[in-house]
Design a protein around this motif. Structure first.
Motif, PDB file in Angstrom:
ATOM      1  N   LYS A 140      -1.592   1.059 -11.952  1.00  0.00           N
ATOM      2  CA  LYS A 140      -2.348   0.506 -10.820  1.00  0.00           C
ATOM      3  C   LYS A 140      -2.720  -0.954 -11.075  1.00  0.00           C
ATOM      4  O   LYS A 140      -2.677  -1.791 -10.169  1.00  0.00           O
ATOM      5  N   ASP A 176       0.716   4.087  -2.876  1.00  0.00           N
ATOM      6  CA  ASP A 176       0.404   5.488  -2.572  1.00  0.00           C
ATOM      7  C   ASP A 176       1.516   6.415  -3.044  1.00  0.00           C
ATOM      8  O   ASP A 176       1.238   7.505  -3.584  1.00  0.00           O
ATOM      9  N   SER A 177       2.768   5.996  -2.877  1.00  0.00           N
ATOM     10  CA  SER A 177       3.881   6.845  -3.331  1.00  0.00           C
ATOM     11  C   SER A 177       3.880   6.991  -4.844  1.00  0.00           C
ATOM     12  O   SER A 177       4.124   8.087  -5.380  1.00  0.00           O
ATOM     13  N   VAL A 235       1.245   6.716  -6.898  1.00  0.00           N
ATOM     14  CA  VAL A 235       0.099   7.544  -7.295  1.00  0.00           C
ATOM     15  C   VAL A 235       0.385   9.023  -7.027  1.00  0.00           C
ATOM     16  O   VAL A 235       0.062   9.897  -7.845  1.00  0.00           O
ATOM     17  N   LYS A 236       1.006   9.305  -5.883  1.00  0.00           N
ATOM     18  CA  LYS A 236       1.351  10.692  -5.572  1.00  0.00           C
ATOM     19  C   LYS A 236       2.340  11.253  -6.587  1.00  0.00           C
ATOM     20  O   LYS A 236       2.217  12.412  -7.031  1.00  0.00           O
ATOM     21  N   ARG A 244       0.831  -1.204   0.000  1.00  0.00           N
ATOM     22  CA  ARG A 244       0.000   0.000   0.000  1.00  0.00           C
ATOM     23  C   ARG A 244       0.868   1.258   0.000  1.00  0.00           C
ATOM     24  O   ARG A 244       0.549   2.250  -0.674  1.00  0.00           O
ATOM     25  N   ALA A 245       1.975   1.235   0.733  1.00  0.00           N
ATOM     26  CA  ALA A 245       2.856   2.404   0.762  1.00  0.00           C
ATOM     27  C   ALA A 245       3.475   2.656  -0.610  1.00  0.00           C
ATOM     28  O   ALA A 245       3.563   3.813  -1.066  1.00  0.00           O
TER      29      ALA A 245
END
Length: 656
Positions: free
Chosen positions: A429, A409-410, A412-413, A405-406
């Motif tokens: 994704k 998220d990184s 996507v950011k 998940r980390a």
């Protein structure tokens, strides 16, 4: 073989002639009785024998020379081996009717023998004494496989404590006996559950647990293997001495201290069995073994941590009943009033106290106040420890998913900060989701890098060798070379429609399909499918094995669906082949065959000419020729005029 046979015959003849000549000479000397000395007789005999041997050796030399000059003739003259006689044919089987006839009399004779009576060697009242034979016992039915395995099982002389399943099962039995003492000793001490009517049942279970303790000390622990100086010791004496020098042996012996002798003075008091709790090392060893056996060890850790909390509440419930009994049941509002199930009501009080829920009656006496203060302090301390342990257990169980998940998220950011198109973001994704679902991790190399090289090779062989062994390109290569190559493979996932390689690109990798399919496409819009390549196939090997300018891709390859490919880098393969020259020659030969097979034949008329080894001299540029003519007409003396003379001289030489 014929030459060897004749040579052996010559040797035998030489020996036979030598013996005969010696014997003949001696007999002649004896018969004639010539008055000669012993020395003269011996010299004559030796001389004749030497003459015969020289003659035979000359004949043998001549025969060997003839064989060397004309070997065919010598082979024809050599005796041929006699043909071996074929083995006699087996006797024909008797017809089925005769077999049945033979079997029937045999069975009848057996029945007659069974029916015969045994006659004693004396007579009683003038009559022989006969004893009938006992009938044969019926055959027992065949045992089931699991029961036969138990009957035929032989206890091992040494036990591996890390891998032997029998030892894990035995540890479970020992831990069950230990838990009997841990949970029920406080209950029998505090609550009135042990009565004279059921005391025999309690004692039976107590001594059964003691028997398990004794069996563990005498049978299992002295047979545990151990490591000494890097060697696994399996000797009975060494294993027994090693166990007796450990701290565990001392605690096991103390746990069996016979405190029951004080039953004579105090009666059957369960507190006298408290030394049995010292066998706690078996409990922690069982935890380690069961976590190593289970696929999802975090489930057992959660259950174990919850059991710790329940046991602390269990002890508090026993202490609360003991305090209530000390103060008097129902004497105040704070103590247990003696109604309902005593254990359940006291356990309810312990839960409300340790978890600090509140709503309890206020203590009135000094004993009640001190007891409640200690309860609150221990409750806060124990509950905070249990919550921290539970957090660690759950965090360790979900560490991989949290890492995934980390990373997601990184990524996507990062894509949002650089305004990456939405279509590309969705594909990235999808790659994350599919890779995590299939592999359970994003990069397998991160897991394997912690292991030694030997263990990495073992895992790679078990996982990937079945696929690589089917690749035709590597068939015939050194087996160890294939093993070394397995550790260099990198697993990559391609999404549907992703191009694995395009025509004209520089090829630095070879691809092996582990799962899925890829298609070779072409045409103006790259939508025409030429061929579909499935799992276990290889492509891109020409660019990897070819040298010089032949390392460009010759086709467009894209993934048909989700495709998991192994990638082998050209540099890694070159490093491996340095140590395996025979495999290197074989792969080069296969690469040359592939290149020759794929090369188009030359066209005679209008076709492309073959490349020459020494290219012809290029023509003089037209602009340079024009500059030379201008300088010649203008009469300009200088560099160009000198070049013109040189140019004319070269042209005349070429015409000649």
């Amino acid at each position: 073989p014929a030459d060897d046979l004749s040579a052996d015959e010559d040797d035998e003849e030489l020996l036979r002639v030598g013996l005969k000549s010696g014997q003949g000479d001696l007999l002649t000397a004896d018969d004639e009785m010539r008055p000669l000395s012993a020395a003269s007789v011996g010299s004559v005999v030796i001389q004749d024998r030497l003459n015969d041997l020289v003659r035979l050796f000359k004949g043998r030399t001549e025969r060997q020379r003839d064989r060397l000059v004309d070997p065919d003739e010598s082979e024809e003259e050599s005796p041929s081996a006699s043909p071996s006689k074929p083995p006699p044919p087996p006797p024909p089987p008797p017809p089925p009717g005769e077999e049945k006839k033979d079997e029937a009399p045999a069975a009848a004779e057996e029945e007659e023998e069974e029916e015969k009576e045994f006659e004693l060697p004396f007579k009683l009242l003038g009559q022989p004494v006969k004893i009938p034979k006992l009938p044969k016992l019926p055959k027992l039915p065949q045992l089931p496989d699991w029961l036969r395995a138990i009957v035929e099982y032989r206890f091992p002389s040494s036990i591996d404590p890390f891998t032997d399943l029998i030892y894990v099962i035995w540890l479970f039995i020992v831990v069950a006996a230990w838990n009997w003492n841990v949970w029920l000793i406080p209950v029998r001490w505090a609550f009135p559950y042990q009565t004279p009517e059921n005391i025999h049942l309690w004692l039976l279970m107590d001594y059964t647990c003691d028997l398990i303790y004794i069996t563990d000390i005498l049978v299992f622990q002295p047979r545990l293997q151990f490591v000494r100086g890097g060697d696994i010791v399996c000797d009975k004496k060494d294993m027994r001495e090693n166990y007796m020098t450990t701290e565990r042996f001392k605690m096991d012996v103390i746990s069996l201290f016979p405190m029951e002798i004080f039953y004579y003075f105090t009666g059957v008091n369960s507190l006298l069995r408290f030394p049995r709790l010292l066998k706690y090392m078996a409990f922690f060893e069982f935890n380690d073994r069961i976590e190593a056996v289970m696929k999802k060890a975090y489930i057992y850790r959660v259950i174990r941590t919850s059991t710790y909390l329940l046991y602390s509440l269990h002890i508090n419930a026993c202490l609360f009943y003991w305090g209530s009994d000390y103060e008097g049941l129902g004497s105040t509002k704070w103590v247990y009033n003696g109604k309902g199930n005593a254990y359940i009501r006291c356990y309810y009080f312990a839960v409300k106290t340790l978890i600090t829920i509140g709503g309890l009656p206020d203590p009135t006496t000094v004993f009640e106040i001190c007891f409640q203060l200690i309860n609150y302090f221990v409750g806060v301390f124990a509950f905070s420890i249990m919550i921290g342990q539970m957090r660690d257990v759950v965090g360790a169980a979900t560490a991989g998913e949290n890492y995934y998940r980390a990373c997601m998220d990184s990524t996507v950011k990062y894509m949002n900060s650089y305004n990456i198109p939405r279509e590309v973001q969705n594909r990235i994704k999808t790659w994350y989701d599919y890779t995590w679902k299939i592999q359970g991790m994003l990069d397998e190399q991160e897991l394997l890098v912690q292991l030694p090289t030997k263990m990495r090779l073992d895992i790679a062989v078990d996982v990937n060798y079945a696929i690589i062994s089917k690749v035709a390109l590597f068939q015939g290569c050194d087996r160890q070379m294939v093993f070394d190559m397995l550790t260099r493979l990198k697993s990559v996932v391609y999404l549907p429609g992703d191009f694995v390689c395009k025509k004209g690109e520089i090829g630095r990798e070879m691809y092996i399909i582990k799962q899925g399919e890829v298609q070779v496409v072409g045409g103006p819009d790259l939508q025409t499918v030429f061929v579909t390549i499935r799992a276990g196939s290889v492509f891109g090997e020409i660019s990897l094995l070819a040298g010089g300018g032949g390392n460009r891709r010759t086709a467009n390859v894209k993934a048909h669906g989700f495709a998991n490919l192994f990638i082998l880098d050209k540099k890694d393969l070159a490093e491996i082949l340095v140590h395996y020259p025979e495999s290197q020659k074989l792969l080069r030969k296969k690469a040359k065959t592939m290149l020759t097979k794929d090369k188009k034949p030359d066209v005679k008329d209008g076709g492309k000419e073959a490349m020459e080894v020494i290219p012809p001299r290029p023509d003089t540029p037209e602009m340079f020729k024009a500059a030379l003519k201008v300088t010649e007409k203008a009469g300009i003396e200088g560099t160009f005029s000198k070049l013109a003379k040189t140019y004319k001289a070269s042209e005349s030489a070429a015409e000649v």
